[in-house]
Write a protein that holds these residues in place. Structure first.
Motif, PDB file in Angstrom:
ATOM      1  N   GLU A  39      32.300 -11.705 -12.940  1.00  0.00           N
ATOM      2  CA  GLU A  39      33.068 -12.824 -12.393  1.00  0.00           C
ATOM      3  C   GLU A  39      34.315 -12.346 -11.658  1.00  0.00           C
ATOM      4  O   GLU A  39      35.212 -13.141 -11.363  1.00  0.00           O
ATOM      5  CB  GLU A  39      33.440 -13.797 -13.504  1.00  0.00           C
ATOM      6  N   VAL A  40      34.367 -11.067 -11.355  1.00  0.00           N
ATOM      7  CA  VAL A  40      35.500 -10.501 -10.627  1.00  0.00           C
ATOM      8  C   VAL A  40      35.173 -10.432  -9.141  1.00  0.00           C
ATOM      9  O   VAL A  40      34.131  -9.876  -8.743  1.00  0.00           O
ATOM     10  CB  VAL A  40      35.850  -9.096 -11.166  1.00  0.00           C
ATOM     11  N   ARG A  41      36.043 -11.005  -8.337  1.00  0.00           N
ATOM     12  CA  ARG A  41      35.944 -10.946  -6.874  1.00  0.00           C
ATOM     13  C   ARG A  41      37.367 -10.781  -6.347  1.00  0.00           C
ATOM     14  O   ARG A  41      38.040 -11.739  -5.982  1.00  0.00           O
ATOM     15  CB  ARG A  41      35.328 -12.229  -6.292  1.00  0.00           C
ATOM     16  N   THR A  42      37.854  -9.560  -6.306  1.00  0.00           N
ATOM     17  CA  THR A  42      39.253  -9.356  -5.931  1.00  0.00           C
ATOM     18  C   THR A  42      39.440  -7.938  -5.425  1.00  0.00           C
ATOM     19  O   THR A  42      38.469  -7.224  -5.154  1.00  0.00           O
ATOM     20  CB  THR A  42      40.185  -9.682  -7.120  1.00  0.00           C
ATOM     21  N   GLY A  43      40.684  -7.490  -5.283  1.00  0.00           N
ATOM     22  CA  GLY A  43      40.929  -6.141  -4.809  1.00  0.00           C
ATOM     23  C   GLY A  43      42.370  -5.927  -4.411  1.00  0.00           C
ATOM     24  O   GLY A  43      43.257  -6.730  -4.719  1.00  0.00           O
ATOM     25  N   VAL A  44      42.596  -4.827  -3.708  1.00  0.00           N
ATOM     26  CA  VAL A  44      43.928  -4.430  -3.267  1.00  0.00           C
ATOM     27  C   VAL A  44      43.850  -3.923  -1.835  1.00  0.00           C
ATOM     28  O   VAL A  44      42.923  -3.180  -1.483  1.00  0.00           O
ATOM     29  CB  VAL A  44      44.517  -3.320  -4.160  1.00  0.00           C
ATOM     30  N   THR A  45      44.815  -4.315  -1.016  1.00  0.00           N
ATOM     31  CA  THR A  45      44.982  -3.791   0.333  1.00  0.00           C
ATOM     32  C   THR A  45      46.296  -3.037   0.400  1.00  0.00           C
ATOM     33  O   THR A  45      47.314  -3.517  -0.101  1.00  0.00           O
ATOM     34  CB  THR A  45      44.991  -4.927   1.363  1.00  0.00           C
ATOM     35  N   ALA A  46      46.283  -1.855   1.012  1.00  0.00           N
ATOM     36  CA  ALA A  46      47.505  -1.079   1.217  1.00  0.00           C
ATOM     37  C   ALA A  46      47.752  -0.912   2.710  1.00  0.00           C
ATOM     38  O   ALA A  46      46.840  -0.526   3.453  1.00  0.00           O
ATOM     39  CB  ALA A  46      47.401   0.286   0.546  1.00  0.00           C
ATOM     40  N   ILE A  47      48.970  -1.210   3.140  1.00  0.00           N
ATOM     41  CA  ILE A  47      49.389  -0.998   4.522  1.00  0.00           C
ATOM     42  C   ILE A  47      50.557  -0.016   4.505  1.00  0.00           C
ATOM     43  O   ILE A  47      51.580  -0.272   3.868  1.00  0.00           O
ATOM     44  CB  ILE A  47      49.806  -2.321   5.187  1.00  0.00           C
ATOM     45  N   LEU A  48      50.375   1.109   5.184  1.00  0.00           N
ATOM     46  CA  LEU A  48      51.394   2.155   5.223  1.00  0.00           C
ATOM     47  C   LEU A  48      51.959   2.229   6.636  1.00  0.00           C
ATOM     48  O   LEU A  48      51.283   2.718   7.553  1.00  0.00           O
ATOM     49  CB  LEU A  48      50.801   3.500   4.815  1.00  0.00           C
ATOM     50  N   PRO A  49      53.180   1.733   6.851  1.00  0.00           N
ATOM     51  CA  PRO A  49      53.733   1.688   8.216  1.00  0.00           C
ATOM     52  C   PRO A  49      53.849   3.050   8.888  1.00  0.00           C
ATOM     53  O   PRO A  49      53.698   3.158  10.102  1.00  0.00           O
ATOM     54  CB  PRO A  49      55.109   1.051   8.011  1.00  0.00           C
ATOM     55  N   ARG A  50      54.128   4.104   8.096  1.00  0.00           N
ATOM     56  CA  ARG A  50      54.264   5.447   8.672  1.00  0.00           C
ATOM     57  C   ARG A  50      53.316   6.447   8.004  1.00  0.00           C
ATOM     58  O   ARG A  50      53.577   7.648   7.979  1.00  0.00           O
ATOM     59  CB  ARG A  50      55.709   5.937   8.542  1.00  0.00           C
ATOM     60  N   GLY A 129      41.539 -17.628  -7.285  1.00  0.00           N
ATOM     61  CA  GLY A 129      41.001 -18.124  -8.540  1.00  0.00           C
ATOM     62  C   GLY A 129      39.780 -19.019  -8.428  1.00  0.00           C
ATOM     63  O   GLY A 129      39.157 -19.316  -9.451  1.00  0.00           O
ATOM     64  N   TYR A 130      39.430 -19.461  -7.225  1.00  0.00           N
ATOM     65  CA  TYR A 130      38.196 -20.238  -7.064  1.00  0.00           C
ATOM     66  C   TYR A 130      36.974 -19.342  -7.262  1.00  0.00           C
ATOM     67  O   TYR A 130      36.010 -19.711  -7.946  1.00  0.00           O
ATOM     68  CB  TYR A 130      38.163 -20.894  -5.683  1.00  0.00           C
ATOM     69  N   LEU A 131      37.019 -18.143  -6.696  1.00  0.00           N
ATOM     70  CA  LEU A 131      35.886 -17.223  -6.786  1.00  0.00           C
ATOM     71  C   LEU A 131      36.081 -16.132  -7.835  1.00  0.00           C
ATOM     72  O   LEU A 131      35.104 -15.551  -8.311  1.00  0.00           O
ATOM     73  CB  LEU A 131      35.650 -16.556  -5.426  1.00  0.00           C
ATOM     74  N   ASN A 132      37.318 -15.839  -8.186  1.00  0.00           N
ATOM     75  CA  ASN A 132      37.631 -14.703  -9.042  1.00  0.00           C
ATOM     76  C   ASN A 132      38.190 -15.151 -10.390  1.00  0.00           C
ATOM     77  O   ASN A 132      38.931 -16.132 -10.475  1.00  0.00           O
ATOM     78  CB  ASN A 132      38.672 -13.814  -8.335  1.00  0.00           C
ATOM     79  N   ASP A 133      37.850 -14.404 -11.431  1.00  0.00           N
ATOM     80  CA  ASP A 133      38.482 -14.610 -12.740  1.00  0.00           C
ATOM     81  C   ASP A 133      39.880 -14.014 -12.658  1.00  0.00           C
ATOM     82  O   ASP A 133      40.127 -12.879 -13.057  1.00  0.00           O
ATOM     83  CB  ASP A 133      37.660 -13.936 -13.836  1.00  0.00           C
ATOM     84  N   ILE A 134      40.805 -14.800 -12.107  1.00  0.00           N
ATOM     85  CA  ILE A 134      42.124 -14.297 -11.753  1.00  0.00           C
ATOM     86  C   ILE A 134      42.963 -13.930 -12.978  1.00  0.00           C
ATOM     87  O   ILE A 134      43.915 -13.152 -12.882  1.00  0.00           O
ATOM     88  CB  ILE A 134      42.856 -15.316 -10.854  1.00  0.00           C
TER      89      ILE A 134
END
Length: 365
Positions: A39-50, A129-134
């Motif tokens: 029931e997990v549908r999630t993740g992490v995004t990383a943005i590195l400016p430099r 939280g609609y799709l993921n077990d937040i």
């Protein structure tokens, strides 16, 4: 990889960069960790400016809240100093603390000299939280570290990836998207790029390329069938440029994000946290905030080269154009997802959308 919106013939204003992505800004890197299991549908995004090597080098930066029903940490310090350092992370609402601590731990492991003083990373969120077990502890520090460690330039994956994995947009499958614009200024050409974690908008509002489509796509809308208020969710946008700008000018770019969102139809929702960050990678070495030496107290100066305020309008336009296209790229990339408790988020029917855009008369009725 699925065709993007522009490749399908959807028309947008402005000239994109090479990859039509935030990574067209030199030095910017983006990485993902995508979690989809049970029931997990999630993740992490990383943005590195430099990138990873120069995380301590400040960027001029500013932020803007269109609606504060959300979280973006570190913005008090951005507001105070006009500077942004460290990787920027985007995840789900209940994983902000985990990702915040993860950035601190990553810096302590890789750049211990920086961790000897305070660290105030920027971590932002939207609600999946609609799709993921937040409420699960699915997002862990190692997931944030992986996103940072794998961040790269070049083409950027879109749709159900990274922090956007479990998100919805206009009650279709949403997620992560990006676009860029080239801006000529005298003899120079700069890039303005935008990245969005799109999780906003009610179906009836949707508009693409200036054509109101929402009420013609009203069928197959399980999210708004009593599960969530129409328009609920949130949107995070990160805008970057290599144009030399003052911190206040970066804030002005962040304030233009809503114009790009509005082009896709949204009027904003009380239940949508809409928070935007903008940074400039120009002027490296300025806006530092290191411990002062005795000589620095009386001798040090810093200088900023910047585009004069009256000449910023093309950059403002580039933000609106890139944000609009980034949102449509999210929708085009979306694939139907079933998640927590059997909740389903349908993909936008791209063929129907293209047919309506070819013959907009029915949509305008």
């Amino acid at each position: 990889m699925k065709p993007r919106a522009r490749e399908l013939g959807i028309r947008f204003d402005g000239e994109p960069g090479r990859h039509n992505a935030l990574t067209d800004v030199p030095g910017v890197r983006i990485g993902y960790t995508t979690l989809s299991d049970g029931e997990v549908r999630t993740g992490v995004t990383a943005i590195l400016p430099r990138g990873r090597e120069d995380i301590e080098q400040p960027c001029a930066a500013g932020w803007f809240s269109l609606n504060g029903n959300g979280e973006m940490t570190g913005t008090a310090w951005v507001e105070e100093t006009g500077a942004l350092t460290l990787p920027v992370l985007i995840t789900n609402t209940h994983a902000v603390g985990t990702c915040h601590r993860a950035v601190v731990d990553w810096v302590a492991a890789h750049r211990p000299e920086l961790a000897r003083r305070w660290l105030l990373p920027v971590v932002a969120e939207t609600f999946d939280g609609y799709l993921n077990d937040i409420n699960s502890a699915a997002v862990r520090a190692e997931h944030a570290h992986h996103a940072i460690d794998t961040a790269a330039g070049g083409p950027v994956a879109e749709g159900s990836v990274g922090g956007g994995t479990g998100m919805t947009c206009y009650a279709f499958k949403g997620g992560s998207g990006t676009a860029s614009r080239r801006v000529r200024y005298g003899d120079d050409t700069f890039t303005v790029g935008a990245f969005v974690q799109a999780n906003f908008g009610s179906r009836r509002e949707l508009s693409i390329a200036g054509v109101p489509l929402g009420r013609h796509l009203a069928d197959d809308n399980p999210q708004e069938a009593g599960h969530m208020p129409p328009g609920a969710g949130s949107v995070i946008a990160v805008v970057g440029t290599d144009a030399p700008l003052l911190p206040g000018q970066c804030k002005a770019l962040a304030r233009r994000v809503p114009f790009g969102l509005a082009r896709t139809g949204t009027t904003g929702s009380h239940f949508s946290g809409d928070l935007f960050l903008a940074f400039s990678t120009a002027n490296p070495g300025a806006l530092t905030s290191a411990w002062p030496s005795e000589s620095a107290r009386t001798q040090a100066y810093e200088s900023l080269r910047f585009v004069p305020w009256p000449n910023l309008d093309p950059f403002h336009a580039a933000v609106a154009e890139a944000v609009e296209e980034a949102v449509v790229n999210v929708l085009v990339a979306g694939e139907t997802m079933v998640g927590r408790a059997g909740h389903r988020s349908p993909a936008m029917p791209v063929d129907r959308v293209l047919a309506l855009l070819r013959d907009p008369a029915p949509a305008a009725m």
